[in-house]
Design a protein around this motif. Structure first.
Motif, PDB file in Angstrom:
ATOM      1  N   ILE A  23       0.840  -1.206   0.000  1.00 20.63           N
ATOM      2  CA  ILE A  23       0.000   0.000   0.000  1.00 20.63           C
ATOM      3  C   ILE A  23       0.872   1.252   0.000  1.00 20.63           C
ATOM      4  CG2 ILE A  23      -1.675   1.346   1.332  1.00 20.63           C
ATOM      5  CD1 ILE A  23      -2.857  -1.370   2.262  1.00 20.63           C
ATOM      6  N   ASP A  24       1.866   1.283   0.873  1.00 19.04           N
ATOM      7  CA  ASP A  24       2.753   2.449   0.938  1.00 19.04           C
ATOM      8  C   ASP A  24       3.457   2.700  -0.388  1.00 19.04           C
ATOM      9  OD1 ASP A  24       2.087   2.985   3.562  1.00 19.04           O
ATOM     10  OD2 ASP A  24       3.830   1.945   4.398  1.00 19.04           O
ATOM     11  N   LYS A  27       0.240   3.418  -3.268  1.00 17.42           N
ATOM     12  CA  LYS A  27      -0.967   4.215  -3.034  1.00 17.42           C
ATOM     13  C   LYS A  27      -0.979   5.503  -3.839  1.00 17.42           C
ATOM     14  CE  LYS A  27       0.780   6.360   1.179  1.00 17.42           C
ATOM     15  NZ  LYS A  27       0.688   6.390   2.619  1.00 17.42           N
ATOM     16  N   GLN A  45     -11.094   8.218  -2.934  1.00 17.18           N
ATOM     17  CA  GLN A  45     -10.408   7.594  -1.794  1.00 17.18           C
ATOM     18  C   GLN A  45     -10.998   6.212  -1.505  1.00 17.18           C
ATOM     19  OE1 GLN A  45      -8.083   9.744  -0.447  1.00 17.18           O
ATOM     20  NE2 GLN A  45      -7.216   8.258   0.925  1.00 17.18           N
ATOM     21  N   ALA A  48      -9.973   3.754  -4.201  1.00 16.51           N
ATOM     22  CA  ALA A  48      -8.580   3.339  -4.011  1.00 16.51           C
ATOM     23  C   ALA A  48      -8.505   2.238  -2.947  1.00 16.51           C
ATOM     24  CB  ALA A  48      -7.713   4.533  -3.615  1.00 16.51           C
ATOM     25  N   GLN A  49      -9.252   2.403  -1.879  1.00 14.87           N
ATOM     26  CA  GLN A  49      -9.274   1.368  -0.842  1.00 14.87           C
ATOM     27  C   GLN A  49      -9.841   0.068  -1.388  1.00 14.87           C
ATOM     28  OE1 GLN A  49     -11.457   3.136   2.405  1.00 14.87           O
ATOM     29  NE2 GLN A  49      -9.618   4.103   3.242  1.00 14.87           N
ATOM     30  N   PHE A  52      -7.180  -1.814  -3.357  1.00 12.23           N
ATOM     31  CA  PHE A  52      -6.213  -2.539  -2.522  1.00 12.23           C
ATOM     32  C   PHE A  52      -6.860  -3.730  -1.822  1.00 12.23           C
ATOM     33  CE2 PHE A  52      -3.753   1.424  -2.928  1.00 12.23           C
ATOM     34  CZ  PHE A  52      -2.562   0.871  -3.354  1.00 12.23           C
TER      35      PHE A  52
END
Length: 189
Positions: A23-24, A27, A45, A48-49, A52
């Motif tokens: 994720i880091d 993202k 947002q 995007a979640q 992942f």
């Protein structure tokens, strides 16, 4: 890529916390892709979640040896296409904010803003596959190979979609009477 494969292996072996590294690492790029394809949206947002989460849930389907980033971007691109179908409208693309040069008059700044808005509108009128390739090439500055990997399509498909997108933009901008540096950029590419 080796680092990604190593992290994926750790996750699949039970180290669920290792996914935070994925994720880091991705993202910012995933979020940028979503914003380019969906425009400014309060849902970006959340989407995007979702990307992942879907990647995490389907991590066992990732094939080591292939680019992890391409696999992840393909999930993001598919999610964007689903969202655009759901919306059934044409959102605003926002990655083309005007950057004004020093010494610019209010009149030229206004005209520049109008040209950019016209271009943004025409980009959003492209079909989804052409828009995705156009944004990846001219906003994210990716090579044909990188675009092909991220979308899981042949390079020839990328080239054809990009050619058609440029052609449509050229015609659309010319027909509307909006000329300027943007048409030059599209023609020169």
């Amino acid at each position: 890529m080796d680092n990604d494969i190593e992290i994926v292996g750790r996750i699949l072996n039970g180290d669920k916390q290792a996914f935070a590294q994925i994720i880091d690492k991705y993202k910012g790029r995933v979020f940028a892709l979503l914003r380019r394809m969906l425009g400014h949206s309060p849902d970006t947002q959340d989407i995007a979640q979702e990307v992942f989460i879907k990647a995490y849930n389907h991590l066992n389907e990732y094939t080591p040896g292939h680019s992890f980033s391409a696999w992840l971007y393909r999930i993001a691109a598919n999610r964007c296409i689903d969202e655009l179908r759901k919306r059934k409208r044409r959102p605003d693309i926002t990655g083309f904010d005007a950057e004004f040069m020093q010494g610019e008059t209010p009149e030229t700044a206004y005209l520049e803003k109008e040209r950019r808005q016209a271009l943004e509108q025409r980009i959003m009128e492209l079909d989804q596959s052409q828009r995705a390739v156009f944004v990846m090439r001219y906003v994210q500055h990716l090579s044909y190979q990188e675009i092909a990997e991220r979308l899981s399509v042949p390079i020839s498909t990328v080239q054809m979609r990009l050619y058609r997108a440029r052609q449509k933009l050229r015609e659309s901008m010319s027909n509307s009477g909006v000329e300027g540096e943007f048409i030059y950029e599209v023609r020169q590419s």
